[in-house]
Design a protein around this motif. Structure first.
Motif, PDB file in Angstrom:
ATOM      1  N   VAL A   1       6.176  -5.711   7.269  1.00 44.09           N
ATOM      2  CA  VAL A   1       7.565  -6.171   7.138  1.00 44.09           C
ATOM      3  C   VAL A   1       8.495  -5.062   6.662  1.00 44.09           C
ATOM      4  CG1 VAL A   1       7.017  -8.612   6.830  1.00 44.09           C
ATOM      5  CG2 VAL A   1       7.080  -7.091   4.823  1.00 44.09           C
ATOM      6  N   ALA A   2       7.952  -3.959   6.135  1.00 47.88           N
ATOM      7  CA  ALA A   2       8.801  -2.850   5.703  1.00 47.88           C
ATOM      8  C   ALA A   2       7.961  -1.604   5.494  1.00 47.88           C
ATOM      9  CB  ALA A   2       9.541  -3.194   4.409  1.00 47.88           C
ATOM     10  N   ALA A   3       8.601  -0.445   5.702  1.00 39.98           N
ATOM     11  CA  ALA A   3       7.988   0.846   5.410  1.00 39.98           C
ATOM     12  C   ALA A   3       9.104   1.776   4.961  1.00 39.98           C
ATOM     13  CB  ALA A   3       7.267   1.406   6.635  1.00 39.98           C
ATOM     14  N   PHE A   4       8.902   2.456   3.834  1.00 39.02           N
ATOM     15  CA  PHE A   4       9.955   3.325   3.312  1.00 39.02           C
ATOM     16  C   PHE A   4       9.356   4.387   2.396  1.00 39.02           C
ATOM     17  CE2 PHE A   4       9.572  -0.416   0.591  1.00 39.02           C
ATOM     18  CZ  PHE A   4       9.458   0.127  -0.682  1.00 39.02           C
ATOM     19  N   PRO A   5      10.081   5.491   2.168  1.00 46.44           N
ATOM     20  CA  PRO A   5       9.609   6.528   1.238  1.00 46.44           C
ATOM     21  C   PRO A   5       9.784   6.048  -0.205  1.00 46.44           C
ATOM     22  CG  PRO A   5      11.305   7.377   2.754  1.00 46.44           C
ATOM     23  CD  PRO A   5      11.338   5.886   2.818  1.00 46.44           C
ATOM     24  N   ARG A   6       8.729   6.048  -0.945  1.00 42.61           N
ATOM     25  CA  ARG A   6       8.717   5.414  -2.259  1.00 42.61           C
ATOM     26  C   ARG A   6       9.741   6.004  -3.229  1.00 42.61           C
ATOM     27  NH1 ARG A   6       3.173   4.559  -5.748  1.00 42.61           N
ATOM     28  NH2 ARG A   6       4.082   3.683  -7.658  1.00 42.61           N
ATOM     29  N   TYR A   7       9.890   7.326  -3.241  1.00 44.44           N
ATOM     30  CA  TYR A   7      10.694   7.962  -4.274  1.00 44.44           C
ATOM     31  C   TYR A   7      12.066   8.430  -3.793  1.00 44.44           C
ATOM     32  CZ  TYR A   7       6.040   8.056  -6.370  1.00 44.44           C
ATOM     33  OH  TYR A   7       4.818   7.689  -6.847  1.00 44.44           O
ATOM     34  N   HIS A   8      12.407   8.141  -2.534  1.00 45.53           N
ATOM     35  CA  HIS A   8      13.664   8.614  -1.971  1.00 45.53           C
ATOM     36  C   HIS A   8      14.797   7.625  -2.226  1.00 45.53           C
ATOM     37  CE1 HIS A   8      11.033  11.421  -0.143  1.00 45.53           C
ATOM     38  NE2 HIS A   8      11.814  11.782   0.852  1.00 45.53           N
TER      39      HIS A   8
ATOM     40  N   SER B   1       6.835  12.289   1.736  1.00 53.12           N
ATOM     41  CA  SER B   1       6.098  12.529   0.490  1.00 53.12           C
ATOM     42  C   SER B   1       5.170  11.370   0.131  1.00 53.12           C
ATOM     43  CB  SER B   1       7.055  12.822  -0.670  1.00 53.12           C
ATOM     44  OG  SER B   1       6.338  13.038  -1.857  1.00 53.12           O
ATOM     45  N   ASN B   2       5.718  10.184  -0.092  1.00 53.65           N
ATOM     46  CA  ASN B   2       4.899   9.025  -0.430  1.00 53.65           C
ATOM     47  C   ASN B   2       5.408   7.837   0.365  1.00 53.65           C
ATOM     48  OD1 ASN B   2       4.088   6.519  -2.064  1.00 53.65           O
ATOM     49  ND2 ASN B   2       2.917   8.129  -3.075  1.00 53.65           N
ATOM     50  N   LEU B   3       4.537   7.254   1.167  1.00 54.92           N
ATOM     51  CA  LEU B   3       4.925   6.166   2.065  1.00 54.92           C
ATOM     52  C   LEU B   3       4.487   4.825   1.499  1.00 54.92           C
ATOM     53  CD1 LEU B   3       6.094   5.306   4.837  1.00 54.92           C
ATOM     54  CD2 LEU B   3       3.776   5.568   5.761  1.00 54.92           C
ATOM     55  N   VAL B   4       5.413   3.867   1.504  1.00 53.95           N
ATOM     56  CA  VAL B   4       5.103   2.491   1.090  1.00 53.95           C
ATOM     57  C   VAL B   4       5.044   1.610   2.331  1.00 53.95           C
ATOM     58  CG1 VAL B   4       5.817   0.502  -0.264  1.00 53.95           C
ATOM     59  CG2 VAL B   4       6.295   2.807  -1.108  1.00 53.95           C
ATOM     60  N   LEU B   5       3.932   0.912   2.491  1.00 53.97           N
ATOM     61  CA  LEU B   5       3.770  -0.073   3.552  1.00 53.97           C
ATOM     62  C   LEU B   5       3.736  -1.451   2.912  1.00 53.97           C
ATOM     63  CD1 LEU B   5       0.903   1.718   5.530  1.00 53.97           C
ATOM     64  CD2 LEU B   5       3.344   1.762   6.069  1.00 53.97           C
ATOM     65  N   VAL B   6       4.652  -2.316   3.306  1.00 58.67           N
ATOM     66  CA  VAL B   6       4.717  -3.675   2.764  1.00 58.67           C
ATOM     67  C   VAL B   6       4.296  -4.636   3.870  1.00 58.67           C
ATOM     68  CG1 VAL B   6       6.136  -5.408   1.620  1.00 58.67           C
ATOM     69  CG2 VAL B   6       6.649  -2.972   1.303  1.00 58.67           C
ATOM     70  N   LEU B   7       3.241  -5.398   3.605  1.00 58.67           N
ATOM     71  CA  LEU B   7       2.709  -6.330   4.593  1.00 58.67           C
ATOM     72  C   LEU B   7       2.712  -7.744   4.019  1.00 58.67           C
ATOM     73  CD1 LEU B   7       0.545  -3.573   4.509  1.00 58.67           C
ATOM     74  CD2 LEU B   7       0.363  -4.455   6.836  1.00 58.67           C
ATOM     75  N   ARG B   8       3.031  -8.696   4.876  1.00 57.44           N
ATOM     76  CA  ARG B   8       3.094 -10.091   4.458  1.00 57.44           C
ATOM     77  C   ARG B   8       2.268 -10.939   5.417  1.00 57.44           C
ATOM     78  NH1 ARG B   8       8.450 -14.003   3.634  1.00 57.44           N
ATOM     79  NH2 ARG B   8       7.480 -15.363   2.070  1.00 57.44           N
TER      80      ARG B   8
ATOM     81  N   LEU C   1       0.850  -1.179   0.000  1.00 49.15           N
ATOM     82  CA  LEU C   1       0.000   0.000   0.000  1.00 49.15           C
ATOM     83  C   LEU C   1       0.893   1.238   0.000  1.00 49.15           C
ATOM     84  CD1 LEU C   1      -3.133   0.435   2.273  1.00 49.15           C
ATOM     85  CD2 LEU C   1      -1.730   2.350   1.572  1.00 49.15           C
ATOM     86  N   SER C   2       0.792   2.027  -1.052  1.00 50.38           N
ATOM     87  CA  SER C   2       1.606   3.239  -1.206  1.00 50.38           C
ATOM     88  C   SER C   2       0.676   4.433  -1.343  1.00 50.38           C
ATOM     89  CB  SER C   2       2.496   3.097  -2.453  1.00 50.38           C
ATOM     90  OG  SER C   2       3.130   4.306  -2.769  1.00 50.38           O
ATOM     91  N   TYR C   3       0.922   5.475  -0.577  1.00 51.72           N
ATOM     92  CA  TYR C   3       0.019   6.632  -0.638  1.00 51.72           C
ATOM     93  C   TYR C   3       0.772   7.941  -0.407  1.00 51.72           C
ATOM     94  CZ  TYR C   3       0.069   6.654   4.526  1.00 51.72           C
ATOM     95  OH  TYR C   3       0.453   6.699   5.856  1.00 51.72           O
ATOM     96  N   THR C   4       0.158   9.032  -0.866  1.00 53.60           N
ATOM     97  CA  THR C   4       0.733  10.361  -0.728  1.00 53.60           C
ATOM     98  C   THR C   4       0.415  10.915   0.657  1.00 53.60           C
ATOM     99  OG1 THR C   4       0.443  10.738  -3.090  1.00 53.60           O
ATOM    100  CG2 THR C   4       0.843  12.676  -1.712  1.00 53.60           C
ATOM    101  N   VAL C   5       1.442  11.317   1.371  1.00 54.25           N
ATOM    102  CA  VAL C   5       1.279  11.868   2.717  1.00 54.25           C
ATOM    103  C   VAL C   5       0.778  13.315   2.612  1.00 54.25           C
ATOM    104  CG1 VAL C   5       2.487  12.431   4.863  1.00 54.25           C
ATOM    105  CG2 VAL C   5       3.076  10.341   3.597  1.00 54.25           C
ATOM    106  N   TRP C   6      -0.240  13.650   3.379  1.00 52.15           N
ATOM    107  CA  TRP C   6      -0.918  14.933   3.249  1.00 52.15           C
ATOM    108  C   TRP C   6       0.005  16.129   3.425  1.00 52.15           C
ATOM    109  CZ3 TRP C   6      -4.609  17.579   1.259  1.00 52.15           C
ATOM    110  CH2 TRP C   6      -5.001  18.795   1.803  1.00 52.15           C
TER     111      TRP C   6
END
Length: 259
Positions: free
Chosen positions: A220-227, A246-253, A156-161
């Motif tokens: 299992v991971a969270a990171f800034p998508r474009y950094h 800016s844009n956060l990626v949440l990786v879930l397993r 799940l990747s989304y733009t942070v307000w």
């Protein structure tokens, strides 16, 4: 191997600069912009998959929630995925039909809030820049987890307000407040923004997503998508991350049941 190990090698400063340069083409040339974004996203998802699975993604099912007009279909199919796009908007679905004439993929009209798939039935469930457009983003996240099989990935990747792109086409005026920014845009352009605060755009923070994901037990991971990789530490910095991630990626397993 950690889920981000392969993608971290791709997450260079050069990549970040190239993607930032493509953003200026979003309005005048969406095919160029979304084509570049699709290729980068397919590379990211494939890296995340291969870091934790012995096989390549050939034939694995990927559901793209909010797939829009289908720009991602070709990129994911070329990478070996069996691509299924999910889109609730009839106008976007019509555009997808036009795109599909020249490209691969399966498209389903449905809401991300109630995905029309059985529990644990897909290998990867992806949502790219959709969570900030729905009033209940974590219901979307829960549905993504529900349909992802144990050992698969929900991404799940989304733009942070509060990030610089949080206002979408309203630009940096969202720092004046969402309602005020929308009113200002309407006065200036004679029409409301497509991403209208309170109806099709909502203030979703990095902390909101991290707290929800931690509560699932599947993060299992969270990171800034474009950094670039060396800037990923921003995700763990309260307050600062709201403005700079800016844009956060949440990786879930979803866990594999113990025998």
């Amino acid at each position: 191997m950690a889920v981000t190990d392969l993608f971290a090698q791709r997450a260079t400063l050069g990549r970040s600069v190239r993607l930032l340069a493509e953003f200026r083409h979003e309005q005048p040339d969406p095919a160029r912009f979304y084509g570049a974004l699709a290729a980068d996203t397919a590379g990211m998802v494939t890296d995340l998959w291969q870091a934790t699975h012995a096989d390549n993604p050939s034939g694995q099912t990927l559901v793209d929630v909010g797939g829009g007009p289908g720009y991602f279909a070709t990129a994911f199919t070329d990478a070996g995925w069996h691509y299924i796009g999910v889109e609730p908007d009839p106008s976007e679905m019509h555009a997808a039909e036009q795109t599909r004439r020249a490209g691969p993929g399966t498209f389903v009209r449905a809401s991300g809030m109630a995905l029309p798939f059985a529990d644990g039935s897909v290998d990867v469930c992806l949502s790219s820049n959709v969570a900030e457009h729905v009033p209940q983003p974590w219901q979307l996240g829960a549905e993504m987890l529900r349909v992802t099989r144990p050992g698969g990935l929900a991404i799940l990747s989304y733009t942070v307000w509060l990030g610089p792109f949080g206002g979408h086409e309203m630009g940096l005026t969202h720092y004046l407040g969402g309602a005020r920014a929308a009113a200002r845009y309407t006065r200036k352009h004679g029409r409301p923004p497509k991403n209208n605060y309170g109806s099709s755009l909502f203030a979703v923070s990095a902390a909101d997503g991290l707290n929800w994901a931690a509560g699932t037990g599947a993060l299992v991971a969270a990171f800034p998508r474009y950094h670039p990789r060396w800037a990923w530490w921003l995700t763990s910095a309260p307050r600062i991350r709201e403005f700079l991630v800016s844009n956060l990626v949440l990786v879930l397993r979803p866990p594999i049941p113990q025998k």
